[in-house]
Write an enzyme that holds these catalytic residues in place. Structure first.
Site, PDB file in Angstrom:
ATOM      1  N   ASN A 247       0.879  -1.174   0.000  1.00 15.02           N
ATOM      2  CA  ASN A 247       0.000   0.000   0.000  1.00 15.02           C
ATOM      3  C   ASN A 247       0.915   1.222   0.000  1.00 15.02           C
ATOM      4  O   ASN A 247       1.484   1.566   1.034  1.00 15.02           O
ATOM      5  CB  ASN A 247      -0.892  -0.020   1.247  1.00 15.02           C
ATOM      6  CG  ASN A 247      -1.694   1.264   1.406  1.00 15.02           C
ATOM      7  OD1 ASN A 247      -1.793   2.060   0.475  1.00 15.02           O
ATOM      8  ND2 ASN A 247      -2.270   1.464   2.590  1.00 15.02           N
TER       9      ASN A 247
ATOM     10  N   LYS B  56       0.157   4.306  -0.401  1.00 15.66           N
ATOM     11  CA  LYS B  56      -0.431   5.551   0.121  1.00 15.66           C
ATOM     12  C   LYS B  56      -0.097   6.701  -0.842  1.00 15.66           C
ATOM     13  O   LYS B  56      -0.066   6.474  -2.044  1.00 15.66           O
ATOM     14  CB  LYS B  56       0.058   5.803   1.552  1.00 15.66           C
ATOM     15  CG  LYS B  56      -0.074   4.540   2.413  1.00 15.66           C
ATOM     16  CD  LYS B  56       0.148   4.748   3.858  1.00 15.66           C
ATOM     17  CE  LYS B  56      -0.046   3.414   4.576  1.00 15.66           C
ATOM     18  NZ  LYS B  56       0.004   3.540   6.010  1.00 15.66           N
TER      19      LYS B  56
ATOM     20  N   HIS C 206      -9.551   1.751   4.457  1.00 16.84           N
ATOM     21  CA  HIS C 206      -8.288   1.884   5.208  1.00 16.84           C
ATOM     22  C   HIS C 206      -8.500   2.883   6.353  1.00 16.84           C
ATOM     23  O   HIS C 206      -9.241   3.859   6.204  1.00 16.84           O
ATOM     24  CB  HIS C 206      -7.173   2.370   4.273  1.00 16.84           C
ATOM     25  CG  HIS C 206      -5.827   2.304   4.910  1.00 16.84           C
ATOM     26  ND1 HIS C 206      -5.400   3.271   5.793  1.00 16.84           N
ATOM     27  CD2 HIS C 206      -4.840   1.385   4.835  1.00 16.84           C
ATOM     28  CE1 HIS C 206      -4.186   2.935   6.223  1.00 16.84           C
ATOM     29  NE2 HIS C 206      -3.830   1.803   5.657  1.00 16.84           N
TER      30      HIS C 206
ATOM     31  N   GLU D 158      -6.800   5.224   7.427  1.00 20.29           N
ATOM     32  CA  GLU D 158      -6.510   6.628   7.078  1.00 20.29           C
ATOM     33  C   GLU D 158      -7.681   7.254   6.322  1.00 20.29           C
ATOM     34  O   GLU D 158      -7.968   8.441   6.482  1.00 20.29           O
ATOM     35  CB  GLU D 158      -5.213   6.702   6.257  1.00 20.29           C
ATOM     36  CG  GLU D 158      -3.994   6.472   7.142  1.00 20.29           C
ATOM     37  CD  GLU D 158      -2.816   5.819   6.436  1.00 20.29           C
ATOM     38  OE1 GLU D 158      -2.743   5.854   5.201  1.00 20.29           O
ATOM     39  OE2 GLU D 158      -1.948   5.265   7.155  1.00 20.29           O
TER      40      GLU D 158
ATOM     41  N   GLU E  38      -5.893  -4.538  10.328  1.00 17.15           N
ATOM     42  CA  GLU E  38      -4.843  -3.549  10.555  1.00 17.15           C
ATOM     43  C   GLU E  38      -5.114  -2.775  11.844  1.00 17.15           C
ATOM     44  O   GLU E  38      -5.881  -1.799  11.844  1.00 17.15           O
ATOM     45  CB  GLU E  38      -4.812  -2.557   9.381  1.00 17.15           C
ATOM     46  CG  GLU E  38      -4.472  -3.184   8.058  1.00 17.15           C
ATOM     47  CD  GLU E  38      -3.750  -2.191   7.148  1.00 17.15           C
ATOM     48  OE1 GLU E  38      -2.644  -2.508   6.731  1.00 17.15           O
ATOM     49  OE2 GLU E  38      -4.282  -1.103   6.901  1.00 17.15           O
TER      50      GLU E  38
ATOM     51  N   GLY F   1       2.295   2.329  10.581  1.00 21.59           N
ATOM     52  CA  GLY F   1       3.295   3.378  10.422  1.00 21.59           C
ATOM     53  C   GLY F   1       4.002   3.755  11.718  1.00 21.59           C
ATOM     54  O   GLY F   1       4.694   4.765  11.779  1.00 21.59           O
TER      55      GLY F   1
ATOM     56  N   SER G  91       3.026  -2.145  10.198  1.00 20.51           N
ATOM     57  CA  SER G  91       4.475  -2.296  10.422  1.00 20.51           C
ATOM     58  C   SER G  91       4.991  -3.704  10.136  1.00 20.51           C
ATOM     59  O   SER G  91       5.912  -4.166  10.799  1.00 20.51           O
ATOM     60  CB  SER G  91       4.855  -1.843  11.839  1.00 20.51           C
ATOM     61  OG  SER G  91       4.506  -0.484  12.030  1.00 20.51           O
TER      62      SER G  91
HETATM   63  P1  PGA Z   1       2.645   0.259   7.518  1.00 25.31           P
HETATM   64  O1  PGA Z   1       1.230   0.551   6.826  1.00 25.31           O
HETATM   65  O2  PGA Z   1       3.132  -1.067   6.978  1.00 25.31           O
HETATM   66  O3  PGA Z   1       3.533   1.409   7.090  1.00 25.31           O
HETATM   67  O4  PGA Z   1       2.428   0.216   8.983  1.00 25.31           O
HETATM   68  C1  PGA Z   1       0.312  -0.475   6.645  1.00 25.31           C
HETATM   69  C2  PGA Z   1      -0.959   0.090   6.061  1.00 25.31           C
HETATM   70  O5  PGA Z   1      -1.346   1.205   6.412  1.00 25.31           O
HETATM   71  O6  PGA Z   1      -1.619  -0.581   5.237  1.00 25.31           O
END
Ligand code: PGA
Length: 257
Positions: free
Chosen positions: A13, A15, A99, A101, A171, A177, A217
């Site tokens: 992903n 982003k 997601h 976000e 998630e 992140g 992560s």
């Molecule tokens: P990350 O993001 O691996 O940077 O924690 C995962 C995601 O938001 O899908």
């Protein structure tokens, strides 16, 4: 993973990262490294402006392309939005829906997530539906209730025969992140609970065949342990999918004999 019953899917992903030229450079770096993974499907979800180029760049490879969101209507007065049909027509296969976000910054709700899941399936896309709790919710002890609700709301009205196109990504928001990964046990516990919800809704056969990813992560170091869990069928990977060597290590972890 349980390859007997379901696909393992490693999805990046991106982003809001990588310009067109950076996308090309990444493709040039990744393609010779990745080979032909036998045991897992590889997906890259990229910003909408670079989707068409990404489809072209990865055409002869084993990498499928995904979008990061879509609208729930097929067309109309929705300035700035992109529909599932538009994605399908340019060769996109997957679309991330809900997601955290998007839920946090763009008013994505369980209601719109459900409408988008329907739109994606209708258009012939594979939705990757994200669910997950915040740290506060985990500390309150409501994780399982919340996840169960999110899964039920997202899948409301989705018939059993469409479930083979649906991917769920667990998630935990506190792990996204942050460098704080859920332990393999925590990840598996929730992925297992998600499968139990699907079992109640659709029966054992459907539940057994649904791919449930972990995200938050995941990286080259912890992927193997997470993927060794029986109910963790892949990963949705943000940061670590931006560097080809790291992403390849995660793919390799999913692709061991
Ligand atoms: P990350 O993001 O691996 O940077 O924690 C995962 C995601 O938001 O899908």
């Amino acid at each position: 993973m349980n390859r007997r019953y379901r696909k393992t899917i490693i999805a990046g992903n991106w982003k809001m990262n990588k310009t067109l030229s950076e996308t090309k450079a990444f493709a040039d770096e990744l393609k010779p490294l990745i080979g032909k993974p036998k045991w897992c499907e590889v997906v890259l979800c990229v910003p909408s402006v670079n989707l068409q180029a990404a489809v072209r760049l990865f055409k002869e490879s084993r990498v499928a392309i995904g979008a990061e969101t879509c609208h729930y209507e097929s067309n109309g007065a929705f300035t700035g939005e992109v529909s599932a049909e538009m994605l399908k027509e340019i060769g996109v296969k997957y679309v991330i829906i809900g997601h955290s976000e998007r839920r946090q910054y763009y008013n994505e709700t369980d209601f719109t997530v459900n409408k988008k899941v329907h739109a994606a399936l209708e258009a012939g896309l594979y939705p990757i539906v994200c669910v997950g709790e915040s740290l506060e919710q985990r500390e309150l002890g409501v994780t399982m209730d919340l996840i169960s609700y999110q899964v039920k709301a997202a899948l409301a009205g989705v018939p059993a025969d469409k479930m083979r196109h649906v991917v769920i990504a667990y998630e935990p928001i506190w792990a996204i992140g942050t460098g704080k990964t859920a332990t393999a046990e925590q990840a598996n516990e929730v992925c297992e609970a998600i499968r139990a919800v699907i079992r109640k809704l659709y029966g054992a056969r459907v539940a057994r065949s649904v791919t449930i990813q972990y995200g938050g992560s995941m990286n080259a170091k912890n992927a193997q342990e997470l993927l060794a869990q029986p109910d963790v069928d892949g990963g949705l990977i943000g940061g670590a999918s931006l560097k080809a060597p790291d992403f390849v290590q995660i793919i390799n972890a999913a692709n061991q004999e």
